[in-house]
Enzyme design. Structure first.
Site, PDB file in Angstrom:
ATOM      1  N   GLU A 160       0.850  -1.205   0.000  1.00 49.61           N
ATOM      2  CA  GLU A 160       0.000   0.000   0.000  1.00 49.61           C
ATOM      3  C   GLU A 160       0.879   1.246   0.000  1.00 49.61           C
ATOM      4  O   GLU A 160       1.855   1.331   0.757  1.00 49.61           O
ATOM      5  CB  GLU A 160      -0.886  -0.053   1.242  1.00 49.61           C
ATOM      6  CG  GLU A 160      -2.281   0.445   1.031  1.00 49.61           C
ATOM      7  CD  GLU A 160      -3.122  -0.397   0.063  1.00 49.61           C
ATOM      8  OE1 GLU A 160      -3.083  -0.112  -1.153  1.00 49.61           O
ATOM      9  OE2 GLU A 160      -3.811  -1.311   0.537  1.00 49.61           O
ATOM     10  N   SER A 165     -26.484   7.336 -16.249  1.00 46.19           N
ATOM     11  CA  SER A 165     -25.954   6.545 -15.148  1.00 46.19           C
ATOM     12  C   SER A 165     -27.080   5.824 -14.424  1.00 46.19           C
ATOM     13  O   SER A 165     -28.068   6.446 -14.038  1.00 46.19           O
ATOM     14  CB  SER A 165     -25.236   7.481 -14.170  1.00 46.19           C
ATOM     15  OG  SER A 165     -25.094   6.831 -12.935  1.00 46.19           O
ATOM     16  N   LEU A 188     -12.715   0.423  -3.256  1.00 43.85           N
ATOM     17  CA  LEU A 188     -12.604  -0.736  -4.152  1.00 43.85           C
ATOM     18  C   LEU A 188     -12.382  -0.287  -5.590  1.00 43.85           C
ATOM     19  O   LEU A 188     -12.624  -1.027  -6.538  1.00 43.85           O
ATOM     20  CB  LEU A 188     -13.848  -1.617  -4.050  1.00 43.85           C
ATOM     21  CG  LEU A 188     -14.172  -2.105  -2.646  1.00 43.85           C
ATOM     22  CD1 LEU A 188     -15.375  -3.041  -2.661  1.00 43.85           C
ATOM     23  CD2 LEU A 188     -12.976  -2.834  -2.055  1.00 43.85           C
ATOM     24  N   SER A 189     -11.972   0.966  -5.730  1.00 48.00           N
ATOM     25  CA  SER A 189     -11.596   1.513  -7.036  1.00 48.00           C
ATOM     26  C   SER A 189     -12.742   1.568  -8.033  1.00 48.00           C
ATOM     27  O   SER A 189     -12.595   1.206  -9.202  1.00 48.00           O
ATOM     28  CB  SER A 189     -10.433   0.719  -7.639  1.00 48.00           C
ATOM     29  OG  SER A 189      -9.329   0.867  -6.812  1.00 48.00           O
ATOM     30  N   GLU A 233      -7.918  10.455 -13.588  1.00 51.47           N
ATOM     31  CA  GLU A 233      -7.936  10.617 -12.133  1.00 51.47           C
ATOM     32  C   GLU A 233      -7.040  11.798 -11.718  1.00 51.47           C
ATOM     33  O   GLU A 233      -7.414  12.610 -10.864  1.00 51.47           O
ATOM     34  CB  GLU A 233      -7.439   9.300 -11.504  1.00 51.47           C
ATOM     35  CG  GLU A 233      -7.595   9.200 -10.021  1.00 51.47           C
ATOM     36  CD  GLU A 233      -8.955   8.700  -9.559  1.00 51.47           C
ATOM     37  OE1 GLU A 233      -9.464   7.715 -10.093  1.00 51.47           O
ATOM     38  OE2 GLU A 233      -9.502   9.330  -8.632  1.00 51.47           O
ATOM     39  N   ASP A 250      -4.625   0.656  -9.289  1.00 51.81           N
ATOM     40  CA  ASP A 250      -6.055   0.354  -9.396  1.00 51.81           C
ATOM     41  C   ASP A 250      -6.455   0.096 -10.846  1.00 51.81           C
ATOM     42  O   ASP A 250      -7.148  -0.870 -11.165  1.00 51.81           O
ATOM     43  CB  ASP A 250      -6.893   1.521  -8.852  1.00 51.81           C
ATOM     44  CG  ASP A 250      -6.480   1.923  -7.449  1.00 51.81           C
ATOM     45  OD1 ASP A 250      -5.744   1.144  -6.810  1.00 51.81           O
ATOM     46  OD2 ASP A 250      -6.876   3.010  -7.003  1.00 51.81           O
TER      47      ASP A 250
HETATM   48  C1  GLA Z   1      -5.272   4.563  -4.032  1.00 58.96           C
HETATM   49  C2  GLA Z   1      -4.518   4.941  -5.300  1.00 58.96           C
HETATM   50  C3  GLA Z   1      -3.508   3.858  -5.681  1.00 58.96           C
HETATM   51  C4  GLA Z   1      -2.603   3.502  -4.505  1.00 58.96           C
HETATM   52  C5  GLA Z   1      -3.432   3.274  -3.234  1.00 58.96           C
HETATM   53  C6  GLA Z   1      -2.574   3.103  -2.019  1.00 58.96           C
HETATM   54  O1  GLA Z   1      -6.062   3.429  -4.248  1.00 58.96           O
HETATM   55  O2  GLA Z   1      -5.426   5.119  -6.368  1.00 58.96           O
HETATM   56  O3  GLA Z   1      -2.745   4.283  -6.790  1.00 58.96           O
HETATM   57  O4  GLA Z   1      -1.631   4.473  -4.293  1.00 58.96           O
HETATM   58  O5  GLA Z   1      -4.359   4.312  -2.987  1.00 58.96           O
HETATM   59  O6  GLA Z   1      -1.808   1.961  -2.120  1.00 58.96           O
END
Ligand code: GLA
Length: 377
Positions: free
Chosen positions: A34, A68, A111-112, A146, A158
């Site tokens: 992380e 959406s 969760l991206s 982003e 992500d």
């Molecule tokens: C977010 C960012 C990633 C990464 C994480 C931490 O999810 O989008 O690129 O840096 O935080 O690991």
């Protein structure tokens, strides 16, 4: 096809009266590694069985008509504009699209969902207009969106994980070479349980960018005397200690966390390969307390859930993603999970007056086309 995908396709057909291209773009988890991606380190993410689904077709004009089926909130518009801008800047011949999307990745849960949102849209544009971009190029366009349209100076983890994910496996991604090794994940008597704190503290993105700056500052100081160093990937514990007096204590501590976490990730991948889940779980706890006490990106809610997991002797647990809210990831023994969940429900609610949520996740393939036509709607 999951219900939500079916719904997306059906709304598309109602609105636009033709067959769309259907795309599935999954969210991701990260097992370990992380805040290492933007330091050219290693990460160990995987795509999960929660996704954003797109139904898309060319609009025939320069205009985009996008609907959406997600919960209210217009933040998605920025991301999609960012993706379009990314294509245009590359001079790619894209035009307008008719598009409906929706999904089941909890927004703000870490969760991206935003990476999935961008990847799915970019994947669709790439297919519809035959731009010929490979998945890495698509990941970079999503990252660009982003950075430039949401202001988060994220790494590539992500976007990469959502595109390259593989069933029942994690990706040991080297963020320097931008290549990965597939690490099969055999959980035997364990499973991956996410606990959603349901909080997202507002300082999340500014603090994220500040951490990135702190790492860059550390690298700058070390580079003054060691020209070969271009990121924390090049820095060992020993080297960092040699420069300790030349940087603030805060920068030293932040850099030390990253240097250690890069090693933990490599070690973690080895443990996973050997099926040593208990050892892997210990590393998860180390990561968590590093993120909390040294890197300072956790929050009381996350710390509470991880401490509870530790108390309940759950094999491994830690906060996941950027921090300041979102989910903890728990490597939980099958026979402990139910009692752990009950405890979390009772105690977390009592302490924070918030009902947490649980997500059981399976590891799946990355972004793909779906067969929308074979479905009877
Ligand atoms: C977010 C960012 C990633 C990464 C994480 C931490 O999810 O989008 O690129 O840096 O935080 O690991």
């Amino acid at each position: 096809m999951p219900d939500i995908a079916r719904r997306v396709v059906s709304i598309f057909k109602q609105k636009f009266s033709r067959e769309p291209l259907v795309i599935r773009a999954p969210g991701r988890i990260n097992l370990i590694g992380e805040h290492t991606d933007y330091n050219e380190g290693y990460v160990l993410p995987a795509a999960i069985d929660r996704a954003i689904y797109y139904a898309m077709a060319p609009s025939g004009t320069e205009r985009c008509n996008i609907y959406s089926a997600l919960n209210p909130g217009e933040a998605w518009v920025n991301y999609l504009m960012g993706v379009m801008d990314g294509f245009e800047r590359k001079g790619l011949p894209i035009h307008g699209v008719d598009c409906v999307f929706g999904g089941d990745i909890p927004v703000g849960g870490g969760l991206s969902s935003s990476a999935a949102l961008c990847n799915g849209f970019g994947f669709g544009l790439n297919e519809l207009y035959k731009c010929g971009l490979d998945p890495l190029a698509l990941a970079k366009i999503s990252q660009y969106a982003e950075h430039e349209f949401a202001g988060l100076l994220c790494g590539l983890m992500d976007q990469y994980a959502s595109l390259f994910g593989e069933r029942n496996a994690a990706l040991l991604l080297d963020c320097r070479s931008q290549k990965h090794e597939v690490i099969p994940v055999h959980l035997t008597d364990h499973f991956l349980l996410l606990v959603d704190t349901k909080v997202k503290h507002s300082l999340a993105s500014s603090a994220y960018n500040e951490r990135r700056e702190a790492c860059e500052e550390g690298v700058k100081i070390i580079r003054q005397r060691n020209k070969g160093v271009s990121s924390l990937r090049d820095v060992s514990r020993t080297l960092l200690h040699e420069h300790r007096d030349r940087m603030s204590e805060d920068i030293f501590i932040k850099c030390l966390y990253v240097v250690d976490e890069i090693q933990r990730t490599l070690q973690g991948a080895e443990f996973l390969k050997l099926g040593q889940l208990v050892e892997f779980g210990k590393l998860m706890y180390d990561t968590h307390w590093g993120l909390s006490q040294a890197y300072e990106v956790s929050c009381v809610e996350l710390d509470y859930l991880v401490a509870l997991a530790e108390e309940e002797k759950i094999t491994g647990a830690r906060m996941m993603g950027g921090g300041f809210g979102g989910c903890t990831i728990n490597l939980a023994q099958n026979d402990k999970a139910e009692s752990f969940k009950e405890k979390v429900i009772r105690q977390y609610a009592a302490n924070f007056n918030i009902q947490p949520e649980f997500y059981l996740v399976n590891l799946v393939d990355g972004v793909s086309l779906m067969d929308g036509k074979s479905e009877t709607l």
